[in-house]
Design a protein around this motif. Sequence first.
Motif, PDB file in Angstrom:
ATOM      1  N   GLU A   8       0.815  -1.215   0.000  1.00  0.00           N
ATOM      2  CA  GLU A   8       0.000   0.000   0.000  1.00  0.00           C
ATOM      3  C   GLU A   8       0.857   1.277   0.000  1.00  0.00           C
ATOM      4  O   GLU A   8       0.440   2.312  -0.510  1.00  0.00           O
ATOM      5  CB  GLU A   8      -0.950  -0.017   1.196  1.00  0.00           C
ATOM      6  CG  GLU A   8      -2.096   0.942   1.056  1.00  0.00           C
ATOM      7  CD  GLU A   8      -3.193   0.675   2.066  1.00  0.00           C
ATOM      8  OE1 GLU A   8      -3.358   1.511   2.963  1.00  0.00           O
ATOM      9  OE2 GLU A   8      -3.873  -0.369   1.952  1.00  0.00           O
ATOM     10  N   ARG A  12      -0.180   5.862  -4.523  1.00  0.00           N
ATOM     11  CA  ARG A  12      -0.776   7.084  -3.964  1.00  0.00           C
ATOM     12  C   ARG A  12      -2.242   7.096  -4.307  1.00  0.00           C
ATOM     13  O   ARG A  12      -2.629   6.788  -5.430  1.00  0.00           O
ATOM     14  CB  ARG A  12      -0.118   8.318  -4.541  1.00  0.00           C
ATOM     15  CG  ARG A  12       1.273   8.486  -4.018  1.00  0.00           C
ATOM     16  CD  ARG A  12       1.694   9.886  -4.177  1.00  0.00           C
ATOM     17  NE  ARG A  12       2.928  10.054  -3.423  1.00  0.00           N
ATOM     18  CZ  ARG A  12       3.393  11.206  -3.100  1.00  0.00           C
ATOM     19  NH1 ARG A  12       2.760  12.286  -3.447  1.00  0.00           N
ATOM     20  NH2 ARG A  12       4.506  11.298  -2.419  1.00  0.00           N
ATOM     21  N   SER A  13      -3.029   7.480  -3.343  1.00  0.00           N
ATOM     22  CA  SER A  13      -4.468   7.519  -3.587  1.00  0.00           C
ATOM     23  C   SER A  13      -4.911   8.920  -3.998  1.00  0.00           C
ATOM     24  O   SER A  13      -4.198   9.899  -3.797  1.00  0.00           O
ATOM     25  CB  SER A  13      -5.237   7.052  -2.349  1.00  0.00           C
ATOM     26  OG  SER A  13      -5.020   7.927  -1.278  1.00  0.00           O
ATOM     27  N   TRP A  15      -8.945  11.136  -4.847  1.00  0.00           N
ATOM     28  CA  TRP A  15     -10.400  11.100  -4.708  1.00  0.00           C
ATOM     29  C   TRP A  15     -11.033  11.626  -5.983  1.00  0.00           C
ATOM     30  O   TRP A  15     -10.505  12.534  -6.625  1.00  0.00           O
ATOM     31  CB  TRP A  15     -10.840  11.939  -3.509  1.00  0.00           C
ATOM     32  CG  TRP A  15     -10.360  11.337  -2.230  1.00  0.00           C
ATOM     33  CD1 TRP A  15      -9.187  11.618  -1.576  1.00  0.00           C
ATOM     34  CD2 TRP A  15     -10.988  10.324  -1.469  1.00  0.00           C
ATOM     35  NE1 TRP A  15      -9.065  10.837  -0.447  1.00  0.00           N
ATOM     36  CE2 TRP A  15     -10.165  10.030  -0.359  1.00  0.00           C
ATOM     37  CE3 TRP A  15     -12.181   9.617  -1.608  1.00  0.00           C
ATOM     38  CZ2 TRP A  15     -10.487   9.075   0.592  1.00  0.00           C
ATOM     39  CZ3 TRP A  15     -12.501   8.674  -0.647  1.00  0.00           C
ATOM     40  CH2 TRP A  15     -11.663   8.409   0.431  1.00  0.00           C
ATOM     41  N   GLU A  24     -12.532   6.628  -3.779  1.00  0.00           N
ATOM     42  CA  GLU A  24     -11.080   6.634  -3.655  1.00  0.00           C
ATOM     43  C   GLU A  24     -10.489   5.840  -4.813  1.00  0.00           C
ATOM     44  O   GLU A  24     -11.019   4.803  -5.211  1.00  0.00           O
ATOM     45  CB  GLU A  24     -10.654   6.018  -2.327  1.00  0.00           C
ATOM     46  CG  GLU A  24      -9.169   6.151  -2.079  1.00  0.00           C
ATOM     47  CD  GLU A  24      -8.733   5.667  -0.704  1.00  0.00           C
ATOM     48  OE1 GLU A  24      -7.535   5.792  -0.406  1.00  0.00           O
ATOM     49  OE2 GLU A  24      -9.581   5.182   0.065  1.00  0.00           O
ATOM     50  N   ILE A  26      -6.530   4.808  -7.014  1.00  0.00           N
ATOM     51  CA  ILE A  26      -5.068   4.760  -7.021  1.00  0.00           C
ATOM     52  C   ILE A  26      -4.592   4.631  -8.460  1.00  0.00           C
ATOM     53  O   ILE A  26      -5.355   4.243  -9.348  1.00  0.00           O
ATOM     54  CB  ILE A  26      -4.487   3.591  -6.192  1.00  0.00           C
ATOM     55  CG1 ILE A  26      -4.973   2.236  -6.730  1.00  0.00           C
ATOM     56  CG2 ILE A  26      -4.758   3.751  -4.722  1.00  0.00           C
ATOM     57  CD1 ILE A  26      -4.244   1.035  -6.154  1.00  0.00           C
ATOM     58  N   ARG A  34     -10.204   1.876  -8.838  1.00  0.00           N
ATOM     59  CA  ARG A  34     -11.104   2.415  -7.812  1.00  0.00           C
ATOM     60  C   ARG A  34     -11.223   1.412  -6.676  1.00  0.00           C
ATOM     61  O   ARG A  34     -11.171   0.201  -6.893  1.00  0.00           O
ATOM     62  CB  ARG A  34     -12.466   2.734  -8.397  1.00  0.00           C
ATOM     63  CG  ARG A  34     -13.274   1.526  -8.809  1.00  0.00           C
ATOM     64  CD  ARG A  34     -14.599   1.962  -9.437  1.00  0.00           C
ATOM     65  NE  ARG A  34     -15.425   0.843  -9.806  1.00  0.00           N
ATOM     66  CZ  ARG A  34     -15.315   0.152 -10.929  1.00  0.00           C
ATOM     67  NH1 ARG A  34     -14.378   0.438 -11.806  1.00  0.00           N
ATOM     68  NH2 ARG A  34     -16.130  -0.844 -11.186  1.00  0.00           N
ATOM     69  N   LEU A  35     -11.397   1.917  -5.462  1.00  0.00           N
ATOM     70  CA  LEU A  35     -11.537   1.048  -4.300  1.00  0.00           C
ATOM     71  C   LEU A  35     -12.872   0.326  -4.356  1.00  0.00           C
ATOM     72  O   LEU A  35     -13.922   0.945  -4.545  1.00  0.00           O
ATOM     73  CB  LEU A  35     -11.445   1.865  -3.008  1.00  0.00           C
ATOM     74  CG  LEU A  35     -11.565   1.069  -1.709  1.00  0.00           C
ATOM     75  CD1 LEU A  35     -10.421   0.064  -1.576  1.00  0.00           C
ATOM     76  CD2 LEU A  35     -11.578   2.011  -0.524  1.00  0.00           C
ATOM     77  N   THR A  68      -4.014  -4.244  -2.541  1.00  0.00           N
ATOM     78  CA  THR A  68      -2.927  -3.587  -1.818  1.00  0.00           C
ATOM     79  C   THR A  68      -2.952  -4.140  -0.406  1.00  0.00           C
ATOM     80  O   THR A  68      -4.007  -4.514   0.118  1.00  0.00           O
ATOM     81  CB  THR A  68      -3.074  -2.047  -1.798  1.00  0.00           C
ATOM     82  OG1 THR A  68      -4.326  -1.677  -1.247  1.00  0.00           O
ATOM     83  CG2 THR A  68      -2.901  -1.466  -3.195  1.00  0.00           C
ATOM     84  N   ARG A  75      -6.811  -4.210   0.608  1.00  0.00           N
ATOM     85  CA  ARG A  75      -7.770  -3.365  -0.103  1.00  0.00           C
ATOM     86  C   ARG A  75      -7.863  -3.872  -1.538  1.00  0.00           C
ATOM     87  O   ARG A  75      -6.846  -4.089  -2.196  1.00  0.00           O
ATOM     88  CB  ARG A  75      -7.342  -1.905  -0.058  1.00  0.00           C
ATOM     89  CG  ARG A  75      -7.297  -1.410   1.399  1.00  0.00           C
ATOM     90  CD  ARG A  75      -6.837  -0.003   1.486  1.00  0.00           C
ATOM     91  NE  ARG A  75      -8.058   0.824   1.476  1.00  0.00           N
ATOM     92  CZ  ARG A  75      -8.059   2.126   1.290  1.00  0.00           C
ATOM     93  NH1 ARG A  75      -6.940   2.765   1.056  1.00  0.00           N
ATOM     94  NH2 ARG A  75      -9.178   2.797   1.320  1.00  0.00           N
ATOM     95  N   TRP A  77      -9.018  -3.318  -5.387  1.00  0.00           N
ATOM     96  CA  TRP A  77      -9.179  -2.230  -6.346  1.00  0.00           C
ATOM     97  C   TRP A  77      -9.550  -2.814  -7.703  1.00  0.00           C
ATOM     98  O   TRP A  77      -8.940  -3.791  -8.138  1.00  0.00           O
ATOM     99  CB  TRP A  77      -7.884  -1.443  -6.488  1.00  0.00           C
ATOM    100  CG  TRP A  77      -7.332  -0.941  -5.195  1.00  0.00           C
ATOM    101  CD1 TRP A  77      -6.534  -1.626  -4.313  1.00  0.00           C
ATOM    102  CD2 TRP A  77      -7.556   0.336  -4.612  1.00  0.00           C
ATOM    103  NE1 TRP A  77      -6.236  -0.830  -3.234  1.00  0.00           N
ATOM    104  CE2 TRP A  77      -6.852   0.374  -3.392  1.00  0.00           C
ATOM    105  CE3 TRP A  77      -8.270   1.474  -5.005  1.00  0.00           C
ATOM    106  CZ2 TRP A  77      -6.842   1.489  -2.563  1.00  0.00           C
ATOM    107  CZ3 TRP A  77      -8.259   2.582  -4.185  1.00  0.00           C
ATOM    108  CH2 TRP A  77      -7.550   2.590  -2.978  1.00  0.00           C
TER     109      TRP A  77
END
Length: 95
Positions: A8, A12-13, A15, A24, A26, A34-35, A68, A75, A77
């Motif tokens: 992780e 870098r994330s 919005w 959110e 990345i 996207r998350l 991640t 997480r 994505w």
Amino acid sequence: MIPTVVNERSVRSFWFYRDGYLCEGIRYGNTLYRLVQTFGKHEEDSAYSCCSHLLLYPSADHPSAILTISPQQYRLWAELRIKLPVEAEVVVQYA
């Protein structure tokens, strides 16, 4: 298909707005994600299972989903341009 797992700290994330919601995202390589869902450290099997399921949906030359990992969580994505079918969203929602 084996999921791509990324530390992780190496991404870098950011919005963004999508369909009226603040989401959110990345960047990994040249691809935006996207998350989709966050899993606790003890939910490793569910995280890998959901990621594997999302990898079944086609994408160009990059993974359609990645995980991640941090000391606290996993997480999931999904590639930003892919429209997930309803059945994929159900699998993720009830993992």
